[in-house]
Design a protein around this motif. Structure first.
Motif, short mmCIF file in Angstrom:
data_model
loop_
_atom_site.label_atom_id
_atom_site.label_comp_id
_atom_site.label_asym_id
_atom_site.label_seq_id
_atom_site.Cartn_x
_atom_site.Cartn_y
_atom_site.Cartn_z
N LYS A 229 -18.63 0.37 0.05
CA LYS A 229 -17.49 1.14 -0.46
C LYS A 229 -16.42 1.32 0.61
CE LYS A 229 -18.74 3.71 -4.45
NZ LYS A 229 -18.62 4.97 -5.11
N LEU A 230 -16.85 1.65 1.82
CA LEU A 230 -15.89 1.85 2.91
C LEU A 230 -15.27 0.52 3.33
CD1 LEU A 230 -17.74 4.55 5.03
CD2 LEU A 230 -16.08 4.85 3.17
N ARG A 231 -16.03 -0.57 3.26
CA ARG A 231 -15.51 -1.89 3.57
C ARG A 231 -14.37 -2.24 2.62
NH1 ARG A 231 -15.41 -3.97 7.57
NH2 ARG A 231 -13.26 -3.95 7.06
N ALA A 232 -14.56 -1.95 1.32
CA ALA A 232 -13.51 -2.24 0.33
C ALA A 232 -12.25 -1.41 0.61
CB ALA A 232 -14.03 -1.98 -1.08
N ILE A 233 -12.43 -0.14 0.98
CA ILE A 233 -11.27 0.71 1.30
C ILE A 233 -10.58 0.18 2.56
CG2 ILE A 233 -10.53 3.00 2.05
CD1 ILE A 233 -12.78 4.16 0.29
N ALA A 234 -11.34 -0.15 3.59
CA ALA A 234 -10.74 -0.64 4.84
C ALA A 234 -9.96 -1.93 4.61
CB ALA A 234 -11.83 -0.85 5.89
N ASP A 235 -10.52 -2.85 3.85
CA ASP A 235 -9.83 -4.12 3.58
C ASP A 235 -8.54 -3.88 2.79
OD1 ASP A 235 -11.83 -5.47 4.93
OD2 ASP A 235 -12.86 -6.13 3.11
N PHE A 236 -8.61 -2.98 1.81
CA PHE A 236 -7.44 -2.64 1.01
C PHE A 236 -6.36 -2.01 1.91
CE2 PHE A 236 -5.52 0.48 -2.14
CZ PHE A 236 -4.72 -0.46 -2.79
N ALA A 237 -6.77 -1.06 2.76
CA ALA A 237 -5.82 -0.40 3.66
C ALA A 237 -5.16 -1.40 4.60
CB ALA A 237 -6.52 0.70 4.46
N LEU B 17 -2.70 -3.53 2.66
CA LEU B 17 -1.51 -2.77 2.28
C LEU B 17 -0.64 -2.48 3.50
CD1 LEU B 17 -0.10 -1.62 -0.16
CD2 LEU B 17 -1.43 0.47 0.11
N ALA B 18 -1.25 -2.36 4.67
CA ALA B 18 -0.50 -2.09 5.91
C ALA B 18 0.23 -3.32 6.43
CB ALA B 18 -1.44 -1.58 6.99
N ALA B 19 -0.19 -4.50 6.01
CA ALA B 19 0.44 -5.73 6.49
C ALA B 19 1.92 -5.74 6.13
CB ALA B 19 -0.25 -6.95 5.88
N VAL B 20 2.71 -6.44 6.92
CA VAL B 20 4.14 -6.56 6.65
C VAL B 20 4.46 -8.04 6.44
CG1 VAL B 20 6.46 -6.16 7.55
CG2 VAL B 20 4.62 -4.54 8.07
N PRO B 21 4.84 -8.44 5.24
CA PRO B 21 4.88 -7.64 4.01
C PRO B 21 3.46 -7.35 3.53
CG PRO B 21 5.38 -9.93 3.49
CD PRO B 21 5.25 -9.84 4.99
N PRO B 22 3.32 -6.35 2.64
CA PRO B 22 1.99 -6.00 2.17
C PRO B 22 1.28 -7.21 1.55
CG PRO B 22 3.56 -4.33 1.50
CD PRO B 22 4.35 -5.47 2.08
N ALA B 23 -0.01 -7.32 1.83
CA ALA B 23 -0.81 -8.44 1.35
C ALA B 23 -1.88 -8.00 0.35
CB ALA B 23 -1.46 -9.15 2.54
N ALA B 24 -1.89 -6.73 -0.03
CA ALA B 24 -2.88 -6.25 -1.00
C ALA B 24 -2.62 -6.94 -2.33
CB ALA B 24 -2.79 -4.74 -1.15
N GLY B 25 -3.70 -7.34 -2.97
CA GLY B 25 -3.56 -8.04 -4.24
C GLY B 25 -4.72 -7.78 -5.16
N PRO B 26 -4.80 -8.57 -6.23
CA PRO B 26 -5.84 -8.34 -7.23
C PRO B 26 -7.25 -8.45 -6.66
CG PRO B 26 -4.52 -10.29 -7.79
CD PRO B 26 -3.91 -9.65 -6.59
N GLU B 27 -7.43 -9.23 -5.61
CA GLU B 27 -8.77 -9.35 -5.02
C GLU B 27 -9.21 -8.05 -4.36
OE1 GLU B 27 -5.84 -10.86 -1.88
OE2 GLU B 27 -6.00 -10.93 -4.05
N HIS B 28 -8.26 -7.28 -3.83
CA HIS B 28 -8.59 -5.99 -3.22
C HIS B 28 -8.96 -4.97 -4.29
CE1 HIS B 28 -6.24 -8.06 -0.11
NE2 HIS B 28 -7.18 -7.54 0.66
N VAL B 29 -8.21 -4.98 -5.39
CA VAL B 29 -8.52 -4.09 -6.51
C VAL B 29 -9.88 -4.47 -7.09
CG1 VAL B 29 -7.80 -3.36 -8.83
CG2 VAL B 29 -6.10 -3.59 -6.99
N ALA B 30 -10.14 -5.77 -7.25
CA ALA B 30 -11.43 -6.22 -7.77
C ALA B 30 -12.58 -5.78 -6.86
CB ALA B 30 -11.43 -7.73 -7.94
N ALA B 31 -12.37 -5.85 -5.55
CA ALA B 31 -13.41 -5.43 -4.60
C ALA B 31 -13.69 -3.93 -4.73
CB ALA B 31 -13.01 -5.78 -3.17
N LEU B 32 -12.65 -3.14 -4.93
CA LEU B 32 -12.83 -1.70 -5.12
C LEU B 32 -13.56 -1.42 -6.44
CD1 LEU B 32 -9.37 -0.57 -3.74
CD2 LEU B 32 -11.58 0.12 -2.80
N ARG B 33 -13.19 -2.14 -7.49
CA ARG B 33 -13.90 -1.98 -8.78
C ARG B 33 -15.36 -2.37 -8.64
NH1 ARG B 33 -9.42 -4.81 -11.92
NH2 ARG B 33 -8.14 -3.07 -12.61
N GLU B 34 -15.61 -3.44 -7.91
CA GLU B 34 -16.98 -3.96 -7.76
C GLU B 34 -17.92 -2.94 -7.13
OE1 GLU B 34 -18.89 -7.50 -5.21
OE2 GLU B 34 -17.33 -8.13 -6.63
#
Length: 191
Positions: free
Chosen positions: A128-136, A139-156
């Motif tokens: 669970k924390l791994r999914a949050i860390a990867d998402f964070a 999202l912090a990348a410039v430009p942001p790189a968060a995408g559907p794979e990050h949301v899917a990992a959080l759902r998983e």
């Protein structure tokens, strides 16, 4: 500039590079905004720096409190972990120290937080924390790189869409808040 402080659980103080407002010079309206912002705001250089634009501080504090302190949605520990992960990516030692301690208080998992502080986003973490860390981090990348794979990992790992939104809000809040804090001052060790 002070010596570089490593990421830590230590309680730090934040020092403004400008001249914070003096409480005795604040208007009653400014005092009211400080009082509704945070219990320590009247003695905190960060809030006393931001109070020069009382309407912006009021809006910032209302948004912050709505994102970080609701009773429903994502667990408080998850929001605190998200804030710490974002702060770790952005290099905001002060915010990371505050929210690391809060995560341990609410999440009761000091070893995972110590790994994040010591090793960074790539630290070994529970799923669970791994999914949050990867998402964070994405999202912090410039430009942001968060995408559907990050949301899917959080759902998983069990987060609902509403909880993912809550975690995203915490990450986004700190993407902004860290940059503001890092632009106006720096952390120091308590005397």
């Amino acid at each position: 500039m002070s010596d570089k402080i490593p990421f830590t659980f230590e309680e730090l103080v934040w020092k403004s590079w400008s001249h914070p407002a003096r409480l005795e010079d604040c208007t009653p309206a400014q005092i009211a905004v400080l009082e509704e912002s945070d219990p320590s705001a009247k003695t905190n250089e960060y809030y006393l720096t931001l109070i020069r634009d009382e309407q912006a501080l009021k809006a910032r504090s209302q948004l912050y409190n709505a994102i970080m302190y609701p009773r429903e949605g994502a667990r408080r520990a998850d929001r605190e972990f998200a804030a710490t992960a974002e702060s770790r990516v952005n290099g905001c030692v002060f915010c990371a120290s505050v929210h690391a301690r809060l995560f341990v208080t609410f999440g009761k998992d000091r070893p995972s937080m110590a790994a994040l502080l010591d090793e960074g986003i790539g630290a070994e973490l529970p799923p669970k924390l791994r999914a949050i860390a990867d998402f964070a981090a994405a999202l912090a990348a410039v430009p942001p790189a968060a995408g559907p794979e990050h949301v899917a990992a959080l759902r998983e790992v069990g987060y609902s869409d509403a909880e993912i939104g809550d975690i995203g809000n915490a990450v986004a809040m700190f993407a902004w808040a860290n940059r503001l804090m890092l632009t106006l001052g720096e952390p120091e060790r308590k005397a």
